[in-house]
Write a protein that holds these residues in place. Structure first.
Motif, mmCIF file in Angstrom:
data_model
loop_
_atom_site.group_PDB
_atom_site.id
_atom_site.type_symbol
_atom_site.label_atom_id
_atom_site.label_comp_id
_atom_site.label_asym_id
_atom_site.label_seq_id
_atom_site.Cartn_x
_atom_site.Cartn_y
_atom_site.Cartn_z
ATOM 1 N N LEU A 186 121.436 58.854 -1.437
ATOM 2 C CA LEU A 186 120.732 58.264 -0.245
ATOM 3 C C LEU A 186 120.407 59.214 0.960
ATOM 4 C CD1 LEU A 186 119.611 55.019 0.722
ATOM 5 C CD2 LEU A 186 120.598 56.181 2.485
ATOM 6 N N THR A 187 119.177 59.261 1.332
ATOM 7 C CA THR A 187 118.786 59.957 2.631
ATOM 8 C C THR A 187 117.686 59.641 3.179
ATOM 9 O OG1 THR A 187 118.692 62.156 3.511
ATOM 10 C CG2 THR A 187 117.704 61.662 1.314
ATOM 11 N N GLY A 188 117.231 59.796 4.271
ATOM 12 C CA GLY A 188 116.066 59.533 4.986
ATOM 13 C C GLY A 188 115.663 60.078 6.402
ATOM 14 N N ASP A 189 114.536 59.707 6.802
ATOM 15 C CA ASP A 189 114.033 60.052 8.249
ATOM 16 C C ASP A 189 113.493 59.057 8.935
ATOM 17 O OD1 ASP A 189 114.318 63.308 7.640
ATOM 18 O OD2 ASP A 189 113.561 62.463 5.856
ATOM 19 N N ARG A 190 113.688 59.149 10.184
ATOM 20 C CA ARG A 190 112.823 58.097 11.195
ATOM 21 C C ARG A 190 111.246 58.587 11.087
ATOM 22 N NH1 ARG A 190 116.487 58.374 16.552
ATOM 23 N NH2 ARG A 190 118.611 58.042 15.619
ATOM 24 N N MET A 238 114.637 57.172 1.958
ATOM 25 C CA MET A 238 114.201 56.072 2.823
ATOM 26 C C MET A 238 113.433 56.404 4.185
ATOM 27 S SD MET A 238 117.047 53.243 4.660
ATOM 28 C CE MET A 238 117.318 54.520 5.921
ATOM 29 N N ALA A 260 113.032 55.503 7.745
ATOM 30 C CA ALA A 260 113.847 54.736 8.432
ATOM 31 C C ALA A 260 113.003 53.913 9.530
ATOM 32 C CB ALA A 260 115.106 55.404 8.859
ATOM 33 N N GLN A 315 115.225 51.882 11.923
ATOM 34 C CA GLN A 315 115.791 52.824 12.753
ATOM 35 C C GLN A 315 115.105 53.549 14.173
ATOM 36 O OE1 GLN A 315 118.251 56.825 12.443
ATOM 37 N NE2 GLN A 315 119.431 55.127 11.313
ATOM 38 N N GLN A 322 122.995 52.400 9.730
ATOM 39 C CA GLN A 322 122.826 53.701 8.862
ATOM 40 C C GLN A 322 124.039 53.296 7.755
ATOM 41 O OE1 GLN A 322 121.624 57.040 10.682
ATOM 42 N NE2 GLN A 322 122.445 58.462 9.080
ATOM 43 N N ASP A 371 122.801 51.418 5.326
ATOM 44 C CA ASP A 371 121.603 52.036 4.328
ATOM 45 C C ASP A 371 122.390 52.686 3.270
ATOM 46 O OD1 ASP A 371 119.757 51.407 6.357
ATOM 47 O OD2 ASP A 371 120.027 53.186 7.377
ATOM 48 N N ILE A 372 123.415 53.327 3.703
ATOM 49 C CA ILE A 372 124.073 54.264 2.566
ATOM 50 C C ILE A 372 124.984 53.358 1.682
ATOM 51 C CG2 ILE A 372 125.934 56.047 2.581
ATOM 52 C CD1 ILE A 372 125.098 56.770 5.331
ATOM 53 N N VAL A 378 124.962 62.255 0.671
ATOM 54 C CA VAL A 378 123.871 62.249 1.715
ATOM 55 C C VAL A 378 123.436 63.470 2.066
ATOM 56 C CG1 VAL A 378 123.389 60.699 3.800
ATOM 57 C CG2 VAL A 378 125.072 59.941 2.331
ATOM 58 N N VAL A 421 121.888 65.674 4.485
ATOM 59 C CA VAL A 421 121.407 65.523 5.911
ATOM 60 C C VAL A 421 121.433 66.732 6.541
ATOM 61 C CG1 VAL A 421 121.607 63.134 6.201
ATOM 62 C CG2 VAL A 421 123.421 64.475 6.400
ATOM 63 N N GLN A 469 123.661 64.743 11.531
ATOM 64 C CA GLN A 469 124.115 63.449 11.170
ATOM 65 C C GLN A 469 125.292 63.100 10.574
ATOM 66 O OE1 GLN A 469 121.725 60.734 10.667
ATOM 67 N NE2 GLN A 469 120.801 62.060 12.273
HETATM 68 N N1 TRP Z 1 119.408 58.900 11.293
HETATM 69 C C1 TRP Z 1 118.126 59.498 10.372
HETATM 70 C C2 TRP Z 1 117.573 60.712 11.161
HETATM 71 O O1 TRP Z 1 117.236 60.246 12.429
HETATM 72 C C3 TRP Z 1 117.542 58.813 9.452
HETATM 73 C C4 TRP Z 1 118.451 57.725 8.629
HETATM 74 C C5 TRP Z 1 118.449 56.658 8.591
HETATM 75 C C6 TRP Z 1 119.199 58.352 7.575
HETATM 76 N N2 TRP Z 1 119.531 56.096 7.727
HETATM 77 C C7 TRP Z 1 119.787 56.976 7.050
HETATM 78 C C8 TRP Z 1 119.715 59.170 6.868
HETATM 79 C C9 TRP Z 1 120.768 57.184 5.958
HETATM 80 C C10 TRP Z 1 120.767 59.283 5.815
HETATM 81 C C11 TRP Z 1 121.254 58.239 5.270
HETATM 82 O O2 TRP Z 1 116.746 61.322 10.732
#
Ligand code: TRP
Length: 347
Positions: free
Chosen positions: A6-10, A42, A44, A47, A137, A140-141, A149, A151, A155
């Motif tokens: 699982l990973t993501g960006d705002r 994801m 985010a 977030q 967060q 999310d994970i 993850v 990142v 992070q």
């Molecule tokens: N904080 C991460 C960012 O600023 C985005 C993010 C939100 C994220 N939830 C997450 C990354 C869960 C990894 C896992 O880019």
């Protein structure tokens, strides 16, 4: 145990080459490695709202931009579930229960959050939602039982906090959640790519980014205007390659094939660096080479992005399908969490 990412960006801006080498590229490689049972990526938005609550239009517009950047870089909805955070309401509920497992002091110690509070001038009016985003967060994970993850380096404190919350939850309520592990790029130069102006961080507010969606002309203009070694004035002067963003970008992006194609008089980057360091190599030549490398790297991404931009509704449809799937998975974890916490009264 299953291997789950699982990973993501705002969604606060278009993605830039720092995101690309720092984590996006790795995600695509991991996706295509076939080593993972499930992959969740994801956007985010919830977030992003913790520090952009006064600007929902910006967050909304950038969901499309980030989704386009993802697809353009090779994330494939057939292999990765791409979804929007706010659509998964189970994440909020998990956050609420995890909030009991972390102290205010611990949240205030998180170095990334601490730095962001300073940078955003939140010292005297800190929104609670912002301070607690590491807990969200963790939701999310853990909602996806992620083991890995991928990142950027910034992070790591989030992952540390997530592991603490998981341990504390499992200790109190029995083994339910999975401890995640961060995966960083192997190449040190990719950990934190500096801005084109030499500042430590590439950031939209500093205006020192090269975006994945930049035109060929914009890339060229930005590369040619890059900060180098300010003491390397004459070509014959000895130059520094360590704090020189042109060389850091070459570390992150260039390969021996690039040298064969665009600069065959050098076998590799070490030779080019050695020449710069002993003097006799001009910045112009380095920048021209870097431009060729960047153009070759970004051209296919930009072309794919332009193609995808023609049908934005298809992008939103992809996000909707991904979000429905993600919601089902999160609901299952939430049910397990409630059972573990003995709040499943009507089951
Ligand atoms: N904080 C991460 C960012 O600023 C985005 C993010 C939100 C994220 N939830 C997450 C990354 C869960 C990894 C896992 O880019």
């Amino acid at each position: 145990m299953r291997n789950i990412i699982l990973t993501g960006d705002r969604p606060t801006g278009k993605l830039h080459i720092g995101h690309y080498v720092g984590s996006l590229k790795r995600r695509v490689e991991l996706q295509n490695s076939g080593k993972f049972d499930e992959i969740y990526v994801m956007i985010a938005d919830a977030q992003a709202l913790t520090d952009n609550f006064d600007n929902p239009d910006k967050v909304r517009a950038n969901i499309t931009e980030v989704a386009l950047d993802y697809l353009a870089c090779g994330l494939d909805p057939a292999k990765s579930t791409i979804f929007v955070q706010s659509h998964i309401e189970q994440l909020t509920e998990l956050t609420y229960y995890y909030m009991n497992l972390v102290t205010l002091a611990r949240l205030e110690r998180n170095p990334t959050v601490k730095a962001e509070i300073k940078q955003k001038n939140f010292e005297h009016s800190l929104p609670m939602g912002f301070l607690t985003y590491p807990v969200s967060q963790t939701a999310d994970i853990t909602a996806f039982k992620a083991t890995v993850v991928p990142v950027g380096e910034d992070q790591l404190p989030m992952l540390e906090q997530a592991r603490e919350i998981v341990r504390s939850f499992n200790g109190l309520y029995g083994d339910t959640l999975v401890e995640p592990k961060a995966v960083l790029p192997d190449n040190k130069s990719c950990l934190r790519l500096p801005g084109t102006d030499g500042m430590a961080k590439m950031s939209k507010s500093l205006g020192n980014c090269i975006y994945l969606s930049d035109s060929a002309d914009e890339i060229k203009r930005k590369v040619m205007g890059m900060y180098t070694d300010p003491n390397h004035i004459k070509v014959t002067d000895a130059g520094d390659t360590k704090n020189n963003p042109t060389f850091i970008y070459l570390d992150a992006f260039s390969s021996s094939e690039h040298f064969e194609r665009y600069l065959p008089e050098y076998a590799n980057l070490d030779e080019l660096k050695a020449h710069y360091e002993r003097g006799g190599l001009g910045d112009m030549k380095v920048k021209k080479f870097l431009n060729a490398v960047m153009q070759e790297t970004l051209e296919p991404i930009r072309t794919r992005r332009e193609e995808l931009e023609k049908d934005i509704s298809a992008v939103w449809e992809m996000l909707k399908v991904g979000s429905e799937k993600a919601r089902g998975v999160a609901a299952q974890t939430l049910a397990e969490v409630k059972r573990a916490m003995k709040i499943n009264y009507f089951e």
